[in-house]
Design a protein around this motif. Sequence first.
Motif, PDB file in Angstrom:
ATOM      1  N   ASN A  39       0.830  -1.196   0.000  1.00 40.41           N
ATOM      2  CA  ASN A  39       0.000   0.000   0.000  1.00 40.41           C
ATOM      3  C   ASN A  39       0.864   1.245   0.000  1.00 40.41           C
ATOM      4  OD1 ASN A  39       0.372   1.069   2.905  1.00 40.41           O
ATOM      5  ND2 ASN A  39      -0.161  -1.074   3.230  1.00 40.41           N
ATOM      6  N   SER A  52       0.644   4.957   1.739  1.00 35.10           N
ATOM      7  CA  SER A  52      -0.084   5.650   2.800  1.00 35.10           C
ATOM      8  C   SER A  52       0.693   6.883   3.249  1.00 35.10           C
ATOM      9  CB  SER A  52      -0.324   4.702   3.976  1.00 35.10           C
ATOM     10  OG  SER A  52       0.913   4.230   4.479  1.00 35.10           O
ATOM     11  N   LYS A  58      -4.101   1.082  -2.415  1.00 30.26           N
ATOM     12  CA  LYS A  58      -3.897  -0.314  -2.059  1.00 30.26           C
ATOM     13  C   LYS A  58      -3.363  -1.041  -3.284  1.00 30.26           C
ATOM     14  CE  LYS A  58      -6.128  -4.548  -0.444  1.00 30.26           C
ATOM     15  NZ  LYS A  58      -7.411  -5.223  -0.124  1.00 30.26           N
TER      16      LYS A  58
END
Length: 318
Positions: free
Chosen positions: A220, A222, A240
């Motif tokens: 992912n 982030s 994702k």
Amino acid sequence: MNRSLLLLSASILLASCGGGGSGSDSSTRIGNPDVDGLVLATRQGSIQDAISVDILHGESPSDAPIIKITGTGDSQYYRLNTLNRQYESEVLSGRMVKEYSMIDTRLAEEFSVAKVTGAKVITRYDTDNEYDWVSLGYWLDFDVVDDYEDPLDGIRVGTFVDGRFFGDRTTPLPTNITASYQGTFTGVYIDTNPNFADYSGVANLSLTIPSNQRGWIEGNVSNGSLYSNNQISSTSIGIKLNRSSLNDSGTWSGTAVTIGANDLGSGVWSGQLSTERLDNSDDVPLEVGGVAHVKFEKGDKRGGIWGAFLSTCDIGSC
């Protein structure tokens, strides 16, 4: 979306890191000439005038990089003359990191349409062995007109990772390993408000290769932050990177979805295992590199994130 405002926003974003220009260069790239090493670029919009992107480094990767954009008829070269930052790598000792950007505005005579091309490149190289290098980043090109039905029409974005150890694999994939990777995701954020920003995030990946199998990778992006108009803000929107099976060459291609917003279902990601191995291991790839993009909808905004990542193995998990 008002394209004039988007032009202004893009100009402020890239000009805040310095100006740039266009030109041509016949320099050859550093590295093994038999190794292409380019992770396939993702693109948005028409590919009529842009079908691939490559990075050239003149005589040394410590030189200002050159973006080569190949179209259906010919190629355009842009030298990224503006050095925004340079610093020693916090991950790998003996490596220097340089960040470059450029922006070019012009009039496309055949269409009488104003165009803007911008680019950002992060290059890391070994100060004792400049043959050891990797570059990642993005370029974008868009038409400054106000009458597109879809606000993302006329925008072309390419993302790339290129380097000495991201070429053809001459040895079999390792087996019976599990490893975690963390690194930088750098890209561009565009939405319909209009907002245009440099997007930075953390790319975490997990690699699993059981015995006698090619294995898979997932992860992912982030901790996203947006940089625009000399301001930094955080964003909950991430990516994702869905589990994808490895090919024999250590490459993969799979789907990606938006985190923190409604996903519009067109996300993809692709990448490659580095052929360089961790110092304390005979098998574990030192790094993974790749590209990803997603489109999203959140509130009154529609947009997308396009970018590239380079993640290094966490020695504690390798």
